[in-house]
Design an enzyme around this catalytic site. Structure first.
Site, PDB file in Angstrom:
ATOM      1  CG  HIS A 113      -2.065  -0.992   1.051  1.00  0.00           C
ATOM      2  ND1 HIS A 113      -3.313  -0.661   0.554  1.00  0.00           N
ATOM      3  CD2 HIS A 113      -2.107  -2.315   1.299  1.00  0.00           C
ATOM      4  CE1 HIS A 113      -4.083  -1.740   0.528  1.00  0.00           C
ATOM      5  NE2 HIS A 113      -3.371  -2.753   0.975  1.00  0.00           N
TER       6      HIS A 113
ATOM      7  CG  HIS B 183       0.096 -12.724   6.099  1.00  0.00           C
ATOM      8  ND1 HIS B 183       1.160 -11.976   5.634  1.00  0.00           N
ATOM      9  CD2 HIS B 183      -0.908 -12.559   5.206  1.00  0.00           C
ATOM     10  CE1 HIS B 183       0.810 -11.384   4.500  1.00  0.00           C
ATOM     11  NE2 HIS B 183      -0.442 -11.728   4.213  1.00  0.00           N
TER      12      HIS B 183
ATOM     13  CG  ASP C 192      -6.478 -13.029  -5.069  1.00  0.00           C
ATOM     14  OD1 ASP C 192      -7.110 -13.013  -6.128  1.00  0.00           O
ATOM     15  OD2 ASP C 192      -5.593 -12.200  -4.789  1.00  0.00           O
TER      16      ASP C 192
END
Length: 414
Positions: free
Chosen positions: A17, A104, A354
């Site tokens: 980002h 993650h 996704d």
């Protein structure tokens, strides 16, 4: 590190980002006609928001060439490529200030660097692969123009739904030779490897070029999405018209650099080349690639269970391999997990993600394969050019040497 390659070097930059992502590509031969559209084709195949099977993040991923090209021709100097992040929503990731997302990279990045990106996974995000795809498109154009090399990837499985590839049947309890009768790869799958095109692959939103299997995959991905969950899968890639002699034993064998490239892609967990794990179940008498004489007088193989690579060096046959991608770690389903301070809690991640990454991973796999090929080709060309300046070898038996050849220049001419 953020740089891959020896002579064809790709350095990517940017977080999920931040203002932009991209790459600097060094080692591109001068004189290659190149436009932004040559690169954009692959970036558009990778971009989010392509269908209801992918993240709805709305990014156009338009590439801007910053250097290394004049009047549509490469100068041989570094090419800088920039893609702006236009649909940024860093506030969607406020919960990651308290929670490391399960499976993650939030926690490991913080432990390694002592600081982490505040949103979207930073460098561990798939946004980083934009630079790879852009660089791979450049390599691909050179490889296609000079050697006619074709690189085609496709989705071969989603969850437990597999593209038909093996002719397998259960072993009989009283037939120890039953393994000798099953096929390594089905004739249909071998034909697919020889003929599949990107146009065929892109007819399906799953990027699986098999109608019945694609329909099943679509339903499986939608089921994961509706459950606020995710699912993994595999991507198979075939490389056709590969020059012989690529690969640098012992530590930079072609399959080793290929594995390095593929396993550097986010969410990858497995890699196999040629017959892969299936080849471990087949006796050597059936698995060996017997040599045959080709119509042009050169040697080839009757089969290609080696996947076009022997001893770490390409043998001129098609290269094919498969890459496994895990189920995406970020899901909206509530999960009981711990906060950074160790206190228990429940995390339901926000943001746009996704439910399955493999449809969008197809051009990423193609890009990394092209980068490996380009780098190994430049290395081998430099060796051949240097060796061609020496006088012919006369002290060894003829079967130990090949006739001397003129140096192959980087533009493909003799």
């Amino acid at each position: 590190m953020s740089t891959f390659g020896t002579l064809f070097r790709v350095t990517t930059y940017g977080e999920s980002h931040c203002a932009s992502v991209g790459a600097i590509v060094d080692g591109v031969p001068p004189g290659l006609e190149l436009s932004a559209q040559d690169i954009q084709v692959q970036l558009s195949r990778r971009r989010p928001g392509q269908s209801n099977l992918t993240t709805p993040r709305d990014e156009k991923d338009l590439v801007h060439i910053q250097s290394g090209i004049e009047r549509g021709v490469t100068l041989g100097t570094p090419i800088a490529l920039l893609v702006k992040n236009e649909d940024q929503r860093p506030k969607d990731y406020s919960e990651t200030d308290l929670y490391p997302r399960p499976s993650h990279a939030d926690y490991t990045y913080l432990l390694k660097y002592g600081v982490k990106a505040s949103s979207g996974g930073g460098r561990s995000s798939a946004r980083e692969t934009i630079g790879r795809v852009a660089a791979g498109a450049i390599a691909e154009k050179y490889l296609k123009q000079v050697h006619g090399i074709e690189v085609v990837a496709f989705v071969s499985s989603v969850g437990k739904i597999n593209l038909p590839s093996y002719n397998q049947r259960p072993l009989g309890d009283d037939d120890e030779n039953d393994d000798d009768k099953s096929e390594i790869l089905s004739p249909e799958f071998i034909k697919l490897l020889k003929t599949v095109t990107r146009e065929e692959v892109d007819k399906y939103t799953t990027r699986c070029p098999h109608s019945e299997t694609s329909d099943k995959m679509t339903k499986r991905i939608i089921r994961a999405k509706e459950a606020q969950d995710s699912i993994g899968g595999t991507v198979t890639c075939v490389i056709r018209n590969v020059p012989v002699g690529l690969g640098e034993p012992c530590f930079d064998k072609f399959e080793a650099t290929l594995a390095h490239a593929m396993l550097s892609i986010p969410a990858t967990k497995a890699f196999e080349v040629g017959s892969g794990f299936r080849g471990t179940e087949i006796p050597g008498s059936r698995h060996n690639d017997m040599f045959i004489s080709k119509p042009d007088g050169s040697l080839g193989t009757a089969t290609n269970w080696s996947g076009g690579i022997q001893g770490g060096i390409t043998n001129g046959e098609d290269i094919y391999f498969r890459v496994g991608f895990k189920s995406p770690a970020t899901i909206s389903q509530a999960q009981a997990t711990a906060q950074y301070d160790g206190s228990a809690g429940s995390l339901a991640a926000k943001g746009r993600h996704d439910p399955c990454v493999v449809p969008r991973a197809v051009p990423i796999v193609e890009a990394m394969a092209s980068i490996v090929l380009m780098d190994q080709l430049l290395i081998q060309n430099s060796r051949s050019a240097t060796a061609s300046l020496l006088p012919p070898i006369t002290t060894l038996p003829p079967t130990m040497i090949l006739p001397p050849k003129p140096a192959t220049l980087l533009n493909g001419h003799q």
